[in-house]
Design a protein around this motif. Structure first.
Motif, PDB file in Angstrom:
ATOM      1  N   LEU A 234      24.509 -33.547  10.216  1.00  0.00           N
ATOM      2  CA  LEU A 234      23.211 -32.889  10.080  1.00  0.00           C
ATOM      3  C   LEU A 234      22.841 -32.737   8.612  1.00  0.00           C
ATOM      4  O   LEU A 234      21.691 -32.947   8.210  1.00  0.00           O
ATOM      5  N   ALA A 235      23.844 -32.370   7.800  1.00  0.00           N
ATOM      6  CA  ALA A 235      23.607 -32.160   6.373  1.00  0.00           C
ATOM      7  C   ALA A 235      23.972 -33.376   5.542  1.00  0.00           C
ATOM      8  O   ALA A 235      23.269 -33.716   4.579  1.00  0.00           O
ATOM      9  N   ASP A 236      25.074 -34.039   5.905  1.00  0.00           N
ATOM     10  CA  ASP A 236      25.547 -35.169   5.103  1.00  0.00           C
ATOM     11  C   ASP A 236      24.481 -36.250   4.960  1.00  0.00           C
ATOM     12  O   ASP A 236      24.342 -36.865   3.905  1.00  0.00           O
ATOM     13  N   SER A 237      23.721 -36.472   6.023  1.00  0.00           N
ATOM     14  CA  SER A 237      22.679 -37.507   5.989  1.00  0.00           C
ATOM     15  C   SER A 237      21.484 -37.096   5.148  1.00  0.00           C
ATOM     16  O   SER A 237      20.617 -37.918   4.854  1.00  0.00           O
ATOM     17  N   GLN A 238      21.427 -35.807   4.763  1.00  0.00           N
ATOM     18  CA  GLN A 238      20.275 -35.299   4.006  1.00  0.00           C
ATOM     19  C   GLN A 238      20.640 -34.917   2.568  1.00  0.00           C
ATOM     20  O   GLN A 238      19.893 -34.193   1.912  1.00  0.00           O
ATOM     21  N   LEU A 239      21.776 -35.417   2.079  1.00  0.00           N
ATOM     22  CA  LEU A 239      22.213 -35.045   0.732  1.00  0.00           C
ATOM     23  C   LEU A 239      21.212 -35.452  -0.339  1.00  0.00           C
ATOM     24  O   LEU A 239      20.967 -34.719  -1.300  1.00  0.00           O
ATOM     25  N   GLY A 290      36.888 -26.232   5.409  1.00  0.00           N
ATOM     26  CA  GLY A 290      36.610 -26.623   4.030  1.00  0.00           C
ATOM     27  C   GLY A 290      35.279 -27.331   3.879  1.00  0.00           C
ATOM     28  O   GLY A 290      34.528 -27.083   2.918  1.00  0.00           O
ATOM     29  N   ILE A 291      34.947 -28.209   4.810  1.00  0.00           N
ATOM     30  CA  ILE A 291      33.651 -28.889   4.746  1.00  0.00           C
ATOM     31  C   ILE A 291      32.522 -27.886   4.936  1.00  0.00           C
ATOM     32  O   ILE A 291      31.486 -27.949   4.265  1.00  0.00           O
ATOM     33  N   GLY A 292      32.724 -26.942   5.863  1.00  0.00           N
ATOM     34  CA  GLY A 292      31.700 -25.916   6.080  1.00  0.00           C
ATOM     35  C   GLY A 292      31.414 -25.125   4.814  1.00  0.00           C
ATOM     36  O   GLY A 292      30.244 -24.920   4.447  1.00  0.00           O
ATOM     37  N   LEU A 293      32.473 -24.694   4.118  1.00  0.00           N
ATOM     38  CA  LEU A 293      32.273 -23.949   2.866  1.00  0.00           C
ATOM     39  C   LEU A 293      31.617 -24.825   1.796  1.00  0.00           C
ATOM     40  O   LEU A 293      30.744 -24.355   1.048  1.00  0.00           O
ATOM     41  N   ILE A 361      23.652 -39.735  16.284  1.00  0.00           N
ATOM     42  CA  ILE A 361      22.851 -38.579  16.695  1.00  0.00           C
ATOM     43  C   ILE A 361      22.687 -37.578  15.561  1.00  0.00           C
ATOM     44  O   ILE A 361      21.588 -37.031  15.351  1.00  0.00           O
ATOM     45  N   GLY A 362      23.768 -37.341  14.802  1.00  0.00           N
ATOM     46  CA  GLY A 362      23.734 -36.340  13.742  1.00  0.00           C
ATOM     47  C   GLY A 362      22.610 -36.538  12.738  1.00  0.00           C
ATOM     48  O   GLY A 362      21.822 -35.610  12.491  1.00  0.00           O
ATOM     49  N   PRO A 363      22.486 -37.714  12.118  1.00  0.00           N
ATOM     50  CA  PRO A 363      21.408 -37.921  11.142  1.00  0.00           C
ATOM     51  C   PRO A 363      20.009 -37.770  11.740  1.00  0.00           C
ATOM     52  O   PRO A 363      19.098 -37.267  11.071  1.00  0.00           O
ATOM     53  N   LEU A 364      19.838 -38.207  12.999  1.00  0.00           N
ATOM     54  CA  LEU A 364      18.524 -38.071  13.635  1.00  0.00           C
ATOM     55  C   LEU A 364      18.157 -36.603  13.811  1.00  0.00           C
ATOM     56  O   LEU A 364      17.039 -36.182  13.492  1.00  0.00           O
TER      57      LEU A 364
END
Length: 420
Positions: A234-239, A290-293, A361-364
């Motif tokens: 969800l976030a990684d695709s929007q960096l 760790g990724i969440g933080l 699905i995540g990036p969409l």
């Protein structure tokens, strides 16, 4: 780890992986250069490029796993490499974006078959005692090519042009196929060739799912990995969108972030290769947390428009990459150890399908979420969901670590080929 360095078959497989991975980065940059700059493709058209590669792996994963278990894995990998080499050459001659889509989709089909075949071959040539270190080294190779690949591809595109880069990428697949010729042939399986011929694809697929469901760790671990990958995407695709919010925003910042992530993955892989006595599930939970933080801090510091983003952004990329390896390396290593050699393709076919579906699905969903509520809230929500997922996994840890419902010492013995 010393045993692996003396294992000639394993070293040949890892060399092939490294060369072909660098080649993958070369073609990705070249494709985006041609389609994005020369053809002025729309954002939707560019987004479909990645989907064309990912959709075959998501849809064909289980079936590809059966193919990898039924036929000679060495032959499958070599044929896949040669086919992709030819397809990359076709990309160099592509004259329309529809032709590019068709070629990328076909490349995705061969990649979908290659991945479970590679994991199955790894099980054949590496003994159980060295599997954790082997998977950690595989992760280190992936992270290293993530650092070197984009850098090298950018330099080659500028120096040689996109057409020549496609030729270089095609050559990397040929070299990879040559290295794969050094691998031993498939070891004798527990089922005879006659039994394999009589078995139906439907039956073999059912056997793969039955084995997967019989292991508490595989079920809980795959659920954790799939959900984590879906949420972080969800976030990684929007960096790149997040970086644009900074006053100091520049294309270089994204490169610094990716490089930091690659170094983090490499270091985590190195540590996991040296310290193989860890318990996989707690390490995976630490990775999710760790990724969440990391993502949460990215959102908070970007919202504050903190100066020196060229320093803190790569650092957070490093912690995110380090944490990502803590999730995926222990999971894949444990699955490799617990899966009989003749069923490795089916199990990893299903796993690859789940993970690829999450990356589609995540990036969409992330793009839609960022559009509706904004990029900073998207990162905060992603952070919160990952932290909650880690806490929920911690509560359910006893169920995941209670043991396996299946088990066979003969099925999990080290391969005869492990001596290299």
């Amino acid at each position: 780890m010393k045993n692996l360095l003396r294992n000639k078959s394993y070293m040949a497989l890892m060399a092939a992986q490294a060369i072909s991975s660098i080649g993958d980065w070369l073609s990705i940059v070249a494709i985006f250069t041609v389609v994005g700059f020369k053809w002025n493709a729309s954002p939707m058209e560019i987004g479909l490029l990645i989907l064309c590669l990912a959709v075959p792996m998501a849809l064909l994963g289980p079936v590809a796993g059966i193919v990898a278990d039924r036929f000679n894995r060495k032959t499958i990998m070599i044929v896949s490499d040669i086919a992709r080499a030819a397809l990359i050459l076709l990309l160099a001659a592509a004259s329309s974006i529809l032709m590019v889509y068709a070629i990328l989709f076909t490349i995705g089909v061969f990649s979908a078959v290659f991945i479970p075949a590679k994991n199955g071959k790894l099980k054949e040539i590496v003994g159980e005692g060295d599997m954790k270190a082997a998977m950690a080294i595989t992760s280190m190779i992936d992270s290293s090519t993530k650092i070197l690949g984009p850098l090298l591809s950018g330099l080659l595109v500028v120096a040689m042009g996109t057409q020549q880069v496609f030729l270089v990428d095609s050559a990397t697949f040929i070299v990879s196929a040559g290295l794969l010729l050094l691998l031993p042939n498939t070891i004798k399986q527990e089922s005879t060739e006659e039994e394999k011929a009589q078995a139906s694809f439907k039956k073999e697929l059912a056997e793969g799912f039955a084995l997967l469901k019989s292991s508490r760790f595989m079920v809980v671990g795959l659920t954790l990995v799939g959900m984590s990958l879906l949420v972080l995407q969800l976030a990684d695709s929007q960096l790149i969108v997040l970086i644009r919010e900074l006053t100091e925003a520049s294309p270089d910042l994204f490169g610094y972030l990716i490089t930091g992530s690659g170094f983090g993955m490499f270091l985590a892989g190195l540590l996991l290769a040296k310290k193989t006595g860890y318990r996989p599930y707690p390490v995976m939970l630490a990775g999710v947390f760790g990724i969440g933080l990391s993502f949460g801090m990215m959102g908070i510091l970007t919202d504050a428009d903190l100066s020196y983003s060229a320093i803190w952004l790569p650092i957070l990329g490093f912690t995110a990459g380090f944490s990502a390896s803590l999730i995926f390396v222990p999971f894949h290593a444990t699955v490799q150890i617990d899966t009989p050699v003749h069923m490795t393709g089916r199990i990893f076919g299903v796993i690859n399908s789940v993970m690829t579906t999450a990356t589609i699905i995540g990036p969409l969903v992330g793009g839609l979420l960022a559009t509706v509520i904004g990029i900073i809230p998207t990162f905060i929500i992603t952070s919160g969901l990952l932290v909650l997922l880690a806490l929920a996994g911690y509560i359910a840890r006893r169920k995941a670590e209670r043991g396996k419902l299946h088990g066979s010492t003969s099925e999990r013995r080290p391969s005869e080929a492990a001596a290299g």
